[in-house]
Design an enzyme around this catalytic site. Structure first.
Site, PDB file in Angstrom:
ATOM      1  N   GLN A  63     -18.633 -89.728 -38.311  1.00 42.16           N
ATOM      2  CA  GLN A  63     -17.975 -90.488 -37.234  1.00 42.16           C
ATOM      3  C   GLN A  63     -18.105 -89.791 -35.882  1.00 42.16           C
ATOM      4  OE1 GLN A  63     -14.398 -92.863 -38.158  1.00 42.16           O
ATOM      5  NE2 GLN A  63     -13.774 -91.051 -39.308  1.00 42.16           N
ATOM      6  N   LEU A  64     -17.709 -88.515 -35.846  1.00 45.13           N
ATOM      7  CA  LEU A  64     -17.715 -87.817 -34.561  1.00 45.13           C
ATOM      8  C   LEU A  64     -19.137 -87.466 -34.133  1.00 45.13           C
ATOM      9  CD1 LEU A  64     -16.129 -86.631 -32.241  1.00 45.13           C
ATOM     10  CD2 LEU A  64     -15.845 -84.532 -33.558  1.00 45.13           C
TER      11      LEU A  64
ATOM     12  N   ILE B 205     -25.282 -77.372 -43.953  1.00 45.80           N
ATOM     13  CA  ILE B 205     -24.660 -76.155 -43.396  1.00 45.80           C
ATOM     14  C   ILE B 205     -24.263 -75.151 -44.487  1.00 45.80           C
ATOM     15  CG2 ILE B 205     -23.885 -77.226 -41.224  1.00 45.80           C
ATOM     16  CD1 ILE B 205     -20.969 -77.035 -42.484  1.00 45.80           C
TER      17      ILE B 205
ATOM     18  N   ALA C 163     -18.442 -81.676 -42.133  1.00 44.00           N
ATOM     19  CA  ALA C 163     -17.236 -81.314 -42.883  1.00 44.00           C
ATOM     20  C   ALA C 163     -17.158 -82.138 -44.154  1.00 44.00           C
ATOM     21  CB  ALA C 163     -15.983 -81.572 -42.030  1.00 44.00           C
ATOM     22  N   TYR C 164     -16.407 -81.621 -45.102  1.00 45.71           N
ATOM     23  CA  TYR C 164     -16.056 -82.393 -46.297  1.00 45.71           C
ATOM     24  C   TYR C 164     -14.723 -83.044 -45.960  1.00 45.71           C
ATOM     25  CZ  TYR C 164     -15.248 -83.555 -51.175  1.00 45.71           C
ATOM     26  OH  TYR C 164     -15.041 -84.237 -52.358  1.00 45.71           O
ATOM     27  N   THR C 165     -14.709 -84.359 -45.771  1.00 46.80           N
ATOM     28  CA  THR C 165     -13.524 -85.008 -45.193  1.00 46.80           C
ATOM     29  C   THR C 165     -12.768 -85.953 -46.142  1.00 46.80           C
ATOM     30  OG1 THR C 165     -14.908 -86.769 -44.297  1.00 46.80           O
ATOM     31  CG2 THR C 165     -14.426 -84.920 -42.826  1.00 46.80           C
TER      32      THR C 165
ATOM     33  N   THR D 226      -8.268 -80.113 -37.972  1.00 49.12           N
ATOM     34  CA  THR D 226      -7.447 -81.271 -38.309  1.00 49.12           C
ATOM     35  C   THR D 226      -5.939 -81.027 -38.203  1.00 49.12           C
ATOM     36  OG1 THR D 226      -6.872 -82.699 -40.183  1.00 49.12           O
ATOM     37  CG2 THR D 226      -7.695 -80.544 -40.737  1.00 49.12           C
ATOM     38  N   ASP D 227      -5.217 -82.120 -37.997  1.00 50.33           N
ATOM     39  CA  ASP D 227      -3.751 -82.112 -38.051  1.00 50.33           C
ATOM     40  C   ASP D 227      -3.243 -81.783 -39.464  1.00 50.33           C
ATOM     41  OD1 ASP D 227      -4.918 -84.477 -38.940  1.00 50.33           O
ATOM     42  OD2 ASP D 227      -3.247 -85.743 -38.339  1.00 50.33           O
TER      43      ASP D 227
ATOM     44  N   TYR E 212      -7.879 -80.191 -48.925  1.00 52.46           N
ATOM     45  CA  TYR E 212      -8.678 -80.430 -47.710  1.00 52.46           C
ATOM     46  C   TYR E 212      -8.090 -79.626 -46.550  1.00 52.46           C
ATOM     47  CZ  TYR E 212      -9.920 -82.879 -43.377  1.00 52.46           C
ATOM     48  OH  TYR E 212     -10.313 -83.175 -42.091  1.00 52.46           O
TER      49      TYR E 212
HETATM   50  N1  LIG Z   1     -11.685 -88.420 -40.190  1.00 60.82           N
HETATM   51  C1  LIG Z   1     -10.481 -88.051 -39.759  1.00 60.82           C
HETATM   52  O1  LIG Z   1      -9.517 -88.839 -39.792  1.00 60.82           O
HETATM   53  C2  LIG Z   1     -10.274 -86.678 -39.200  1.00 60.82           C
HETATM   54  C3  LIG Z   1      -8.995 -86.328 -38.745  1.00 60.82           C
HETATM   55  C4  LIG Z   1      -8.814 -85.057 -38.227  1.00 60.82           C
HETATM   56  C5  LIG Z   1      -9.861 -84.158 -38.140  1.00 60.82           C
HETATM   57  N2  LIG Z   1     -11.081 -84.527 -38.610  1.00 60.82           N
HETATM   58  C6  LIG Z   1     -12.163 -83.533 -38.518  1.00 60.82           C
HETATM   59  O2  LIG Z   1     -13.098 -84.010 -37.568  1.00 60.82           O
HETATM   60  C7  LIG Z   1     -14.422 -83.623 -37.925  1.00 60.82           C
HETATM   61  C8  LIG Z   1     -15.321 -84.827 -37.926  1.00 60.82           C
HETATM   62  O3  LIG Z   1     -14.803 -85.759 -38.875  1.00 60.82           O
HETATM   63  P1  LIG Z   1     -15.506 -87.155 -39.161  1.00 60.82           P
HETATM   64  O4  LIG Z   1     -14.418 -88.141 -39.344  1.00 60.82           O
HETATM   65  O5  LIG Z   1     -16.596 -87.378 -38.190  1.00 60.82           O
HETATM   66  O6  LIG Z   1     -16.093 -86.834 -40.604  1.00 60.82           O
HETATM   67  P2  LIG Z   1     -17.238 -87.615 -41.376  1.00 60.82           P
HETATM   68  O7  LIG Z   1     -17.414 -88.974 -40.826  1.00 60.82           O
HETATM   69  O8  LIG Z   1     -16.949 -87.449 -42.830  1.00 60.82           O
HETATM   70  O9  LIG Z   1     -18.515 -86.754 -40.983  1.00 60.82           O
HETATM   71  C9  LIG Z   1     -18.775 -85.504 -41.535  1.00 60.82           C
HETATM   72  C10 LIG Z   1     -20.259 -85.423 -41.730  1.00 60.82           C
HETATM   73  O10 LIG Z   1     -20.574 -84.135 -42.284  1.00 60.82           O
HETATM   74  C11 LIG Z   1     -21.550 -84.331 -43.276  1.00 60.82           C
HETATM   75  N3  LIG Z   1     -21.583 -83.213 -44.210  1.00 60.82           N
HETATM   76  C12 LIG Z   1     -20.882 -83.018 -45.346  1.00 60.82           C
HETATM   77  N4  LIG Z   1     -21.284 -81.879 -45.959  1.00 60.82           N
HETATM   78  C13 LIG Z   1     -22.270 -81.358 -45.182  1.00 60.82           C
HETATM   79  C14 LIG Z   1     -23.092 -80.216 -45.283  1.00 60.82           C
HETATM   80  N5  LIG Z   1     -23.001 -79.381 -46.327  1.00 60.82           N
HETATM   81  N6  LIG Z   1     -23.999 -79.979 -44.314  1.00 60.82           N
HETATM   82  C15 LIG Z   1     -24.127 -80.822 -43.264  1.00 60.82           C
HETATM   83  N7  LIG Z   1     -23.378 -81.929 -43.112  1.00 60.82           N
HETATM   84  C16 LIG Z   1     -22.464 -82.186 -44.066  1.00 60.82           C
HETATM   85  C17 LIG Z   1     -21.131 -85.622 -43.949  1.00 60.82           C
HETATM   86  O11 LIG Z   1     -22.194 -86.161 -44.708  1.00 60.82           O
HETATM   87  P3  LIG Z   1     -21.850 -87.030 -46.027  1.00 60.82           P
HETATM   88  O12 LIG Z   1     -20.905 -88.100 -45.574  1.00 60.82           O
HETATM   89  O13 LIG Z   1     -23.187 -87.518 -46.446  1.00 60.82           O
HETATM   90  O14 LIG Z   1     -21.204 -86.080 -46.988  1.00 60.82           O
HETATM   91  C18 LIG Z   1     -20.791 -86.475 -42.730  1.00 60.82           C
HETATM   92  O15 LIG Z   1     -21.926 -87.104 -42.211  1.00 60.82           O
HETATM   93  C19 LIG Z   1     -14.283 -82.899 -39.273  1.00 60.82           C
HETATM   94  O16 LIG Z   1     -14.260 -81.537 -39.057  1.00 60.82           O
HETATM   95  C20 LIG Z   1     -12.949 -83.358 -39.805  1.00 60.82           C
HETATM   96  O17 LIG Z   1     -12.377 -82.400 -40.650  1.00 60.82           O
HETATM   97  C21 LIG Z   1     -11.311 -85.773 -39.110  1.00 60.82           C
END
Ligand SMILES: NC(=O)c1ccc[n+]([C@@H]2O[C@H](COP(=O)([O-])OP(=O)(O)OC[C@H]3O[C@@H](n4cnc5c(N)ncnc54)[C@H](OP(=O)(O)O)[C@@H]3O)[C@@H](O)[C@H]2O)c1
Length: 289
Positions: A14-15, A41, A64-66, A105-106, A129
């Site tokens: 997403q980000l 990574i 990230a693993y989300t 994250t929160d 997580y």
């Molecule tokens: N989503 C939320 O509500 C939320 C809230 C607070 C903070 N955050 C933080 O914000 C950041 C961005 O979140 P997001 O929502 O954009 O997450 P996301 O949509 O799940 O994106 C994370 C990306 O990282 C990839 N990834 C997973 N394992 C990996 C690896 N070993 N090497 C390289 N890439 C890898 C995922 O690929 P796959 O999908 O193919 O595994 C996915 O494309 C994260 O750090 C998350 O913890 C998110």
């Protein structure tokens, strides 16, 4: 700002994707967008070699693993991606003098506070997580990286399909029952706003050791209020059945809004409130809905 070589990991998320769109406005920089297949990574030697080859000045770690529920079952993978790989990135940044922008994250908090969490409030993650994300933060902080920051954000949504906004829309479209949690409070955040914040502040990050900053849309709501707003912007009115978070598959913080004052003061930014940003998200992504 002088031209920088910027690596964005996890660029299909997403980000990562939001930063890709936003980067079009920053053509003085050279961006390297790498998804999981292009740059895993968790592969230390690959990471080291690729970073050296690209000669990057800045890493924005969006990988990230989300999946919060799945992390309880795939603990090892979650820990490798959110903690061990993050430590490796920090090591490389320290060695190569690279600026790191890491996202957290929160969910590092337990949600027992009744006012928004400040960056230095006591952490106490409730689920695996959150635990792995907090460990990742600690590994970065230990390295005392210059001009590097950890951005804690919350309740992200985007035009990617795997988020609360799309889950609600899908349920409406399929006429599924809408059971939504009524006792979790936080700040829904548009990934586009986080992306533009990150790219905008790059020239102003000048701390001598790594700092944590909160960034989310402003305002606080419950999951159910969030769902009601999505439904209204989608132009539907269906019955939402309130459920308690205790019936969820994994424990999440009851209250996880973030205090934005440190970020507002340091970077002279004002956050858009969540309802306004959600409205513009629907306007921009009409066809996706
Ligand atoms: N989503 C939320 O509500 C939320 C809230 C607070 C903070 N955050 C933080 O914000 C950041 C961005 O979140 P997001 O929502 O954009 O997450 P996301 O949509 O799940 O994106 C994370 C990306 O990282 C990839 N990834 C997973 N394992 C990996 C690896 N070993 N090497 C390289 N890439 C890898 C995922 O690929 P796959 O999908 O193919 O595994 C996915 O494309 C994260 O750090 C998350 O913890 C998110």
């Amino acid at each position: 700002m002088t031209s920088k070589r910027i690596l964005v990991t996890g660029s299909d998320g997403q980000l990562g994707n939001a930063i890709k769109s936003e980067s079009l406005q920053y053509n003085s920089h050279i961006f390297f967008f790498k998804n999981k297949n292009q740059l895993d990574i968790s592969n230390f030697s690959l990471l080291q070699n690729e970073i050296k080859k690209m000669k990057v000045d800045i890493i924005i770690n969006c990988a990230a693993y989300t999946n919060v529920a799945q992390a309880e079952k795939e603990k090892q993978t979650a820990n490798i991606v959110n903690n061990i790989a993050v430590e490796n990135i920090a090591k490389i940044c320290s060695k190569e003098n690279i600026q790191l922008i890491h996202i957290s994250t929160d969910f590092v908090f337990d949600g027992k506070k009744e006012s928004p969490y400040k960056e230095n409030d006591q952490t106490n993650p409730l689920n695996y997580y959150g635990f792995t994300k907090l460990e990742g933060e600690k590994r970065i902080l230990e390295k005392k990286l210059k001009s590097s920051i950890i951005i804690r954000t919350s309740w992200l949504y985007s035009k990617q399909k795997n988020n609360f906004v799309y889950k609600i829309i899908n349920k409406i479209k399929k006429n599924d029952r809408l059971n939504v949690v009524l006792d979790e409070f936080g700040s829904p955040t548009n990934s586009d706003n986080v992306a533009s914040f990150i790219l905008e502040i790059l020239p102003y990050i000048n701390n001598t050791k790594t700092e944590i900053y909160n960034f989310s849309n402003s305002g606080i709501c419950s999951r159910i209020e969030f769902a009601e707003e999505i439904m209204s912007l989608f132009g539907e009115s269906k019955v939402i059945e309130p459920i308690f978070s205790s019936s969820s598959d994994v424990i999440r913080p009851r209250f996880s809004a973030l205090d934005l004052s440190k970020t507002k003061i340091k970077f002279a930014v004002d956050m858009i409130d969540w309802k306004t940003s959600l409205k513009s998200f629907f306007k921009k992504n009409k066809n996706l809905c």
